[in-house]
Design a protein around this motif. Structure first.
Motif, mmCIF file in Angstrom:
data_model
loop_
_atom_site.group_PDB
_atom_site.id
_atom_site.type_symbol
_atom_site.label_atom_id
_atom_site.label_comp_id
_atom_site.label_asym_id
_atom_site.label_seq_id
_atom_site.Cartn_x
_atom_site.Cartn_y
_atom_site.Cartn_z
ATOM 1 N N TYR A 24 6.660 -10.331 8.128
ATOM 2 C CA TYR A 24 6.537 -9.054 7.407
ATOM 3 C C TYR A 24 7.737 -8.850 6.493
ATOM 4 C CZ TYR A 24 5.475 -4.109 6.624
ATOM 5 O OH TYR A 24 5.174 -2.899 6.041
ATOM 6 N N ASN A 68 0.855 -1.186 0.000
ATOM 7 C CA ASN A 68 0.000 0.000 0.000
ATOM 8 C C ASN A 68 0.898 1.246 0.000
ATOM 9 O OD1 ASN A 68 -2.265 1.636 0.172
ATOM 10 N ND2 ASN A 68 -2.227 1.654 2.408
ATOM 11 N N GLU A 118 -2.164 -8.033 11.191
ATOM 12 C CA GLU A 118 -3.415 -7.359 10.834
ATOM 13 C C GLU A 118 -3.898 -6.481 11.985
ATOM 14 O OE1 GLU A 118 -5.006 -11.034 7.989
ATOM 15 O OE2 GLU A 118 -6.048 -10.540 9.844
ATOM 16 N N LYS A 167 -3.104 -6.003 5.577
ATOM 17 C CA LYS A 167 -4.505 -6.244 5.245
ATOM 18 C C LYS A 167 -4.572 -7.479 4.365
ATOM 19 C CE LYS A 167 -7.061 -1.920 5.655
ATOM 20 N NZ LYS A 167 -7.944 -0.957 4.951
ATOM 21 N N GLY A 176 -2.054 -3.188 12.391
ATOM 22 C CA GLY A 176 -2.158 -2.256 11.277
ATOM 23 C C GLY A 176 -1.068 -2.337 10.239
ATOM 24 N N ARG A 225 3.686 6.783 -1.940
ATOM 25 C CA ARG A 225 3.728 6.464 -0.511
ATOM 26 C C ARG A 225 2.435 6.898 0.152
ATOM 27 N NH1 ARG A 225 6.997 3.995 3.578
ATOM 28 N NH2 ARG A 225 6.526 5.019 5.533
ATOM 29 N N ASN A 226 1.747 5.949 0.772
ATOM 30 C CA ASN A 226 0.551 6.258 1.541
ATOM 31 C C ASN A 226 0.879 6.103 3.021
ATOM 32 O OD1 ASN A 226 -1.023 6.603 -0.791
ATOM 33 N ND2 ASN A 226 -1.403 4.410 -0.935
ATOM 34 N N GLU A 227 0.765 7.156 3.756
ATOM 35 C CA GLU A 227 1.079 7.092 5.178
ATOM 36 C C GLU A 227 0.033 6.277 5.924
ATOM 37 O OE1 GLU A 227 3.761 8.075 6.581
ATOM 38 O OE2 GLU A 227 4.611 9.074 4.831
ATOM 39 N N SER A 228 0.494 5.515 6.915
ATOM 40 C CA SER A 228 -0.403 4.686 7.708
ATOM 41 C C SER A 228 -1.129 5.532 8.745
ATOM 42 C CB SER A 228 0.375 3.568 8.403
ATOM 43 O OG SER A 228 0.870 2.653 7.464
ATOM 44 N N HIS A 273 1.256 -2.683 4.768
ATOM 45 C CA HIS A 273 1.089 -1.261 5.061
ATOM 46 C C HIS A 273 2.327 -0.758 5.777
ATOM 47 C CE1 HIS A 273 -3.345 -0.400 4.311
ATOM 48 N NE2 HIS A 273 -3.172 -1.651 3.921
ATOM 49 N N GLU A 321 -1.603 -7.365 1.615
ATOM 50 C CA GLU A 321 -1.253 -5.973 1.350
ATOM 51 C C GLU A 321 -0.475 -5.405 2.541
ATOM 52 O OE1 GLU A 321 -3.892 -2.742 -0.698
ATOM 53 O OE2 GLU A 321 -4.157 -2.529 1.481
#
Length: 464
Positions: A46, A19, A87, A93, A90, A196-199, A110, A108
């Motif tokens: 991970y 993500n 999961e 997913k 966080g 880049r999507n920040e968590s 994160h 996915e």
């Protein structure tokens, strides 16, 4: 709750997705901040999934879980349990699709929270502080921080603006720009840009906290309803989960966090809740533990029918705090009891369902007392026996009870005075002969004495 082999099989395929682009700096955050909370197994899973992604790519090739098992040297049960923890915190997913009897997954990944988000989170930083202690926590905070840049007032801003550096295109080049934009739109129809999507920080579900009861207890003149903004509510629900605070107790912290502008100061609210918890728990902070028995350790997967199956299902689906209160007739456990429960779960890594069985055994055997020494002795024994499921804990408790009953019966038999029926040993005859030589009286020796006197008389006559 289904078993792990009902949720996932070695032949099921999976694809790893990201993500947003994962950075090298994320490895340090995961290693030093997340690994103490989730453990090395989750960290390894991970990192393995991350490595399967090609560099600067958002998708991996398809693989089977059998390949993942061989790659990590782990069984499917441990991989499934580690997946659930990722999961929950966080970092992952999971999406599943079943088609023509075949099941496939998308994992996915994160990105973790950045250091600033983590240390200001209000939950994860508290758990980390409790896990590694004050000294190492301060060390990690120094590792992820640096000195602030000099004050801007000392320096003069001489940065040029966009229009000072660039000029607009001439009319002859506009057609070229239009062609380029059309090409970009056509090429990007089924693609996405790597970015880049920040968590987002962990957020406890609002429905787990009774805000209606909280608002009913607050006086409108002291705390207006508009003060309970969505951001404040999110903090309240997180604090309630973190410190196990009910709406009545939360009201006091809110009253202490109201500022002159009739707003709730979030930092004062957090500090009030934290200070209260530390005061009630001997300056300790809460630890991150699993609330109920993990799904991978459930043994009661069908509808319970017998009393034993109902009890197993109850222990597998309830938290130790709930079971303790139910067994004691609704009486709240003392701070010492809560500390004992927390310590044995962390010290011996016992699953919640096993702790539920331990609670019943300890309370029954000690006349409803829950002393640390007695509970610790049972927990250490079960940990050495590698007890992980509720059924195993119940079987071990039954076997121990049977063994103790047999030991008591054997002790009663040993206390009875035995009737001597043994035969006289051979050495007894030798002792009687020795006694006779020394002049002790003996029975039935008249014939021997007569023969002895006859021999002595014959010797006397022979000498003469």
């Amino acid at each position: 709750m289904a078993q792990h082999w009902q949720e996932i099989l070695p032949i099921d395929r999976y694809i790893v997705a990201a993500n947003g682009l994962l950075h090298e700096y994320d490895r340090k955050v995961l290693t030093f901040l997340y690994q103490p909370l989730i453990g090395s197994t989750c960290f390894s899973l991970y990192m393995t999934l991350w490595t399967e992604l090609e560099e600067n790519r958002l998708w991996s090739e398809s693989s089977t879980h059998h390949f993942l098992m061989n790659l990590m040297g782990m069984n499917l049960k441990d991989i499934y349990e580690a997946r659930l923890k990722l999961e929950g915190i966080g970092l992952l997913k999971t999406f599943v699709k079943t088609e023509d009897g075949e099941r496939s997954f998308i994992y996915e990944l994160h990105p973790p929270l950045n250091p600033e988000q983590f240390f200001l989170d209000g939950m994860l930083n508290i758990y980390l502080y409790r896990k590694i202690g004050k000294t190492h926590f301060a060390r990690l905070k120094r590792f992820f921080t640096d000195q602030q840049k000099p004050e801007e007032k000392v320096y003069q801003d001489v940065t040029r603006a966009f229009q000072d550096v660039f000029a607009s295109a001439t009319p002859g080049s506009l057609q070229y720009l239009q062609d380029v934009s059309e090409d970009i739109e056509e090429a990007g129809e089924h693609t996405q840009f790597i970015g880049r999507n920040e968590s987002n920080p962990i957020q406890i579900d609002y429905r787990l906290f009774d805000f209606d009861l909280l608002e009913a207890g607050l006086n409108e003149s002291l705390v207006p309803k508009k003060a309970l903004t969505p951001k404040v509510k999110s903090v309240i629900s997180n604090l309630a989960f973190l410190y196990n605070i009910d709406p009545i107790e939360m009201k006091n912290f809110i009253l202490g966090a109201i500022n002159p502008n009739d707003e709730i100061d979030i930092e004062d609210l957090r500090k009030g809740a934290r200070d209260w918890y530390q005061f009630e728990n001997y300056d300790q902070l809460p630890s991150l533990i699993t609330r109920t028995q993990p799904a991978a350790l459930h043994t009661q997967i069908t509808e319970p029918k017998t009393q034993e199956e109902i009890l197993i299902h109850h222990y597998e689906t309830n938290s130790p705090l709930t079971v303790f209160k139910q067994f004691t007739g609704g009486v709240e456990p003392s701070n010492a009891n809560l500390k004992t429960l927390e310590e044995i779960m962390i010290k011996y890594n016992l699953p919640p369902g096993v702790v539920n069985v331990l609670i019943e055994v300890a309370l029954r055997k000690s006349d409803m007392k829950f002393t640390f020494a007695f509970v610790d002795s049972i927990a250490s024994h079960w940990a050495r026996k590698h007890v992980k499921t509720v059924k195993e804990a119940m079987e071990l408790a039954k076997n121990n009870e049977s063994a103790q009953n047999e030991s008591k019966k054997a002790g009663k038999r040993a206390n009875k005075k035995p009737i001597r029926t043994e035969l006289i040993p051979d050495w007894f005859d030798e002792s009687t002969k020795t006694a006779a030589v020394k002049g002790y009286p003996q029975e039935d020796n008249s014939e021997d004495e007569a023969k002895k006197r006859a021999i002595e008389e014959k010797l006397k006559a022979f000498r003469k």
